[in-house]
Design an enzyme around this catalytic site. Structure first.
Site, PDB file in Angstrom:
ATOM      1  N   TYR A 144      30.097 -10.257  45.044  1.00  0.00           N
ATOM      2  CA  TYR A 144      30.901  -9.301  44.285  1.00  0.00           C
ATOM      3  C   TYR A 144      30.758  -7.930  44.917  1.00  0.00           C
ATOM      4  O   TYR A 144      29.654  -7.474  45.204  1.00  0.00           O
ATOM      5  CB  TYR A 144      30.429  -9.253  42.830  1.00  0.00           C
ATOM      6  CG  TYR A 144      31.213  -8.285  41.964  1.00  0.00           C
ATOM      7  CD1 TYR A 144      32.551  -8.543  41.650  1.00  0.00           C
ATOM      8  CD2 TYR A 144      30.626  -7.136  41.463  1.00  0.00           C
ATOM      9  CE1 TYR A 144      33.275  -7.652  40.858  1.00  0.00           C
ATOM     10  CE2 TYR A 144      31.341  -6.248  40.660  1.00  0.00           C
ATOM     11  CZ  TYR A 144      32.669  -6.519  40.367  1.00  0.00           C
ATOM     12  OH  TYR A 144      33.386  -5.644  39.578  1.00  0.00           O
ATOM     13  N   ASP A 239      26.456  -4.565  51.723  1.00  0.00           N
ATOM     14  CA  ASP A 239      26.653  -4.042  50.374  1.00  0.00           C
ATOM     15  C   ASP A 239      25.298  -4.002  49.675  1.00  0.00           C
ATOM     16  O   ASP A 239      24.811  -5.018  49.155  1.00  0.00           O
ATOM     17  CB  ASP A 239      27.654  -4.916  49.601  1.00  0.00           C
ATOM     18  CG  ASP A 239      27.890  -4.384  48.184  1.00  0.00           C
ATOM     19  OD1 ASP A 239      27.183  -3.443  47.766  1.00  0.00           O
ATOM     20  OD2 ASP A 239      28.786  -4.925  47.504  1.00  0.00           O
ATOM     21  N   LYS A 267      24.529   1.995  41.784  1.00  0.00           N
ATOM     22  CA  LYS A 267      23.450   1.687  40.837  1.00  0.00           C
ATOM     23  C   LYS A 267      22.261   2.656  40.938  1.00  0.00           C
ATOM     24  O   LYS A 267      22.384   3.783  40.474  1.00  0.00           O
ATOM     25  CB  LYS A 267      23.066   0.209  40.954  1.00  0.00           C
ATOM     26  CG  LYS A 267      24.315  -0.657  40.648  1.00  0.00           C
ATOM     27  CD  LYS A 267      24.093  -2.113  40.378  1.00  0.00           C
ATOM     28  CE  LYS A 267      25.367  -2.705  39.796  1.00  0.00           C
ATOM     29  NZ  LYS A 267      26.060  -3.680  40.594  1.00  0.00           N
TER      30      LYS A 267
HETATM   31  C1  LIG Z   1      27.646  -3.704  40.841  1.00  0.00           C
HETATM   32  C2  LIG Z   1      28.072  -4.011  42.213  1.00  0.00           C
HETATM   33  C3  LIG Z   1      29.231  -3.448  42.773  1.00  0.00           C
HETATM   34  C4  LIG Z   1      30.206  -2.620  41.973  1.00  0.00           C
HETATM   35  O1  LIG Z   1      29.622  -1.451  41.501  1.00  0.00           O
HETATM   36  P1  LIG Z   1      30.308  -0.710  40.226  1.00  0.00           P
HETATM   37  O2  LIG Z   1      29.511   0.557  40.127  1.00  0.00           O
HETATM   38  O3  LIG Z   1      30.129  -1.639  39.077  1.00  0.00           O
HETATM   39  O4  LIG Z   1      31.720  -0.466  40.563  1.00  0.00           O
HETATM   40  C5  LIG Z   1      29.491  -3.686  44.098  1.00  0.00           C
HETATM   41  N1  LIG Z   1      28.677  -4.438  44.853  1.00  0.00           N
HETATM   42  C6  LIG Z   1      27.563  -5.023  44.341  1.00  0.00           C
HETATM   43  C7  LIG Z   1      26.692  -5.835  45.220  1.00  0.00           C
HETATM   44  C8  LIG Z   1      27.243  -4.842  43.005  1.00  0.00           C
HETATM   45  O5  LIG Z   1      26.158  -5.450  42.498  1.00  0.00           O
END
Ligand SMILES: *Cc1c(COP(=O)(O)O)cnc(C)c1O
Length: 434
Positions: A144, A239, A267
């Site tokens: 994701y 990511d 985060k």
């Molecule tokens: C949470 C998450 C996102 C998206 O971040 P948001 O702040 O919710 O838009 C993207 N990549 C990873 C790996 C994530 O865990």
């Protein structure tokens, strides 16, 4: 456990907000039941609207590495708010956080702050395309990267290889340049590079696939992907929105000695306020406007409130012993959960790295290793997780309301909280083992 107030609030919310929530997984759909409406949090604990307290292992889905309402963070935020919350002009604070991230995350030479992980990933891919002049990207099923159109392709097998979107409203034309591979399968990626010569701009991956539970990369897998990217002239994009400042202070790239071209962050970097960032090699980052031609902007990007939360959080986290302490508590927790599961005869696959963890409940003893989304769908047992989740909730432990999400530990989770959690799991496992 009395939950009347949460039930009332959820009923009202469903009439006002789609599904009653502002982000889908909060609605408890995969485990059933009523989501708890949270009233406040302090340290490792949250209290719901009925006054019940829970040890929190969701931590706003990862950001709160120091726990809720950390005194230093609160103090810094109050002071920052008193000087104004946003100017739409540069501040010295942004330099400080930029320098801190550059000093901490090995591959990063320049950084651009945005407001979410979604924005970070979307922008990083735009940058990869702008920099290479190529259109296609590779992602992995089950990974994701936020909800940008071109990234909402994650379903398995046929759907995946055809690059068909997962959500209505995403035009197939938007995802037709998104190629999908199975996580932990290096040959599949080599095949994609070979069948799309000169057209792949970049590959984006979660170094630990933690949006399908907790799936570790095979030994050498990420390095293998990095090598393939460089062999075929594509950018390697890590990511680290979730793994950043969690797997190691410098993220997964520090743990595994990787050197991604671009890194996305989110985060923890915002300490509980909305911050994301994309970052990487200077020669690539200088493609971003106004240094270069690739446009990307944000009204509230880098606002002093959000940057203060991130800066204060990271400074606390990087003090000697803090990260190591959280990592040690995480290890204690996961080993404790494994051992009470074994005692109760319940098959689980547990894993952790730094301050992140995950526990799969398996359909049967001796199930093959879950190393991809495909394997998770085959071998994990979401109904049993649902039972565990609700029984733990009744014991005052708040876990992710889905088998396919990771868990998080903070510096506020002392030994006592971990022991309490394992003791709760012990009595719960005996109950659901029958
Ligand atoms: C949470 C998450 C996102 C998206 O971040 P948001 O702040 O919710 O838009 C993207 N990549 C990873 C790996 C994530 O865990």
């Amino acid at each position: 456990m009395q939950t009347t107030r949460s039930e009332e609030l959820f009923a009202i919310a469903k009439d006002l907000i789609p599904g009653g929530v502002n982000s889908p997984v909060r609605a408890f759909k995969s485990v059933g039941g009523t989501p708890r409406f949270i009233d406040r949090g302090e340290g490792a604990t949250i209290w719901d609207a009925d006054g019940n307290s829970y040890i929190d292992y969701v931590l706003s889905w990862g950001p709160l590495v120091l726990g809720h309402a950390h005194p230093q963070v609160v103090k810094a935020l109050i002071a920052a708010a008193g000087r104004g919350t946003s100017y739409g002009a540069p501040t010295a604070l942004e330099n400080e956080l930029a320098q801190l991230v550059i000093d901490t995350v090995p591959s990063v030479e320049m950084i651009r702050f945005v407001n979410s992980g979604t924005e970070a990933c979307m922008s990083a891919l735009r940058l990869a395309r702008a920099y290479t002049g190529r259109d296609k990207i590779i992602k992995f099923s089950g990974c994701y990267h936020g909800h940008a159109d071109m990234l909402l392709v994650q379903a398995g097998s046929g759907v995946a290889t055809l690059g068909l979107p997962d959500s209505p409203g995403v035009p197939a034309s938007t995802t037709s340049n998104t190629l999908t591979a199975v996580y932990n399968d290096l040959d599949a990626v080599r095949a994609l590079f070979e069948s799309n010569p000169g057209s792949i701009a970049g590959l984006i991956i979660e170094p630990i696939a933690a949006n399908i539970g907790f799936v570790m990369p095979h030994e050498g897998y990420l390095q293998g992907l990095q090598d393939l990217c460089h062999q075929y002239g594509a950018l390697f994009i890590l990511d680290e929105v979730m793994t950043g400042f969690r797997v190691a202070p410098g993220g997964a790239q520090e743990k595994w000695g990787l050197d991604p071209d671009l890194t996305t962050l989110g985060k923890v970097i915002g300490g509980g306020l909305p911050v994301g960032a994309y970052a990487g090699k200077r020669k690539i980052m200088e493609t971003v406007a106004p240094a270069g031609p690739m446009y990307q902007a944000g009204t509230l990007s880098g606002n002093p409130l959000a940057i203060t939360a991130g800066l204060t959080t990271l400074r606390e986290l990087l003090k000697p012993g803090v990260f190591e302490g959280i990592a040690a508590r995480t290890a204690d927790l996961v080993r404790g959960l494994e051992s009470v599961a074994a005692e109760a005869g319940i098959p689980v696959q547990a894993g952790y790295a730094g301050s992140m963890f995950g526990v799969y409940f398996l359909k049967e003893q001796g199930a093959p290793l879950i190393d991809s989304y495909e394997a998770a769908k085959l071998y994990a047992d979401p109904p049993r997780y649902g039972q565990f989740f609700h029984a733990m909730l009744a014991e005052g432990v708040y876990l992710a309301p889905s088998q396919f999400e990771a868990g998080f530990v903070s510096s506020a989770h002392g030994e006592e909280k971990i022991e309490q959690t394992v003791a709760a799991a012990k009595s719960v496992m005996v109950g659901i083992g029958k």
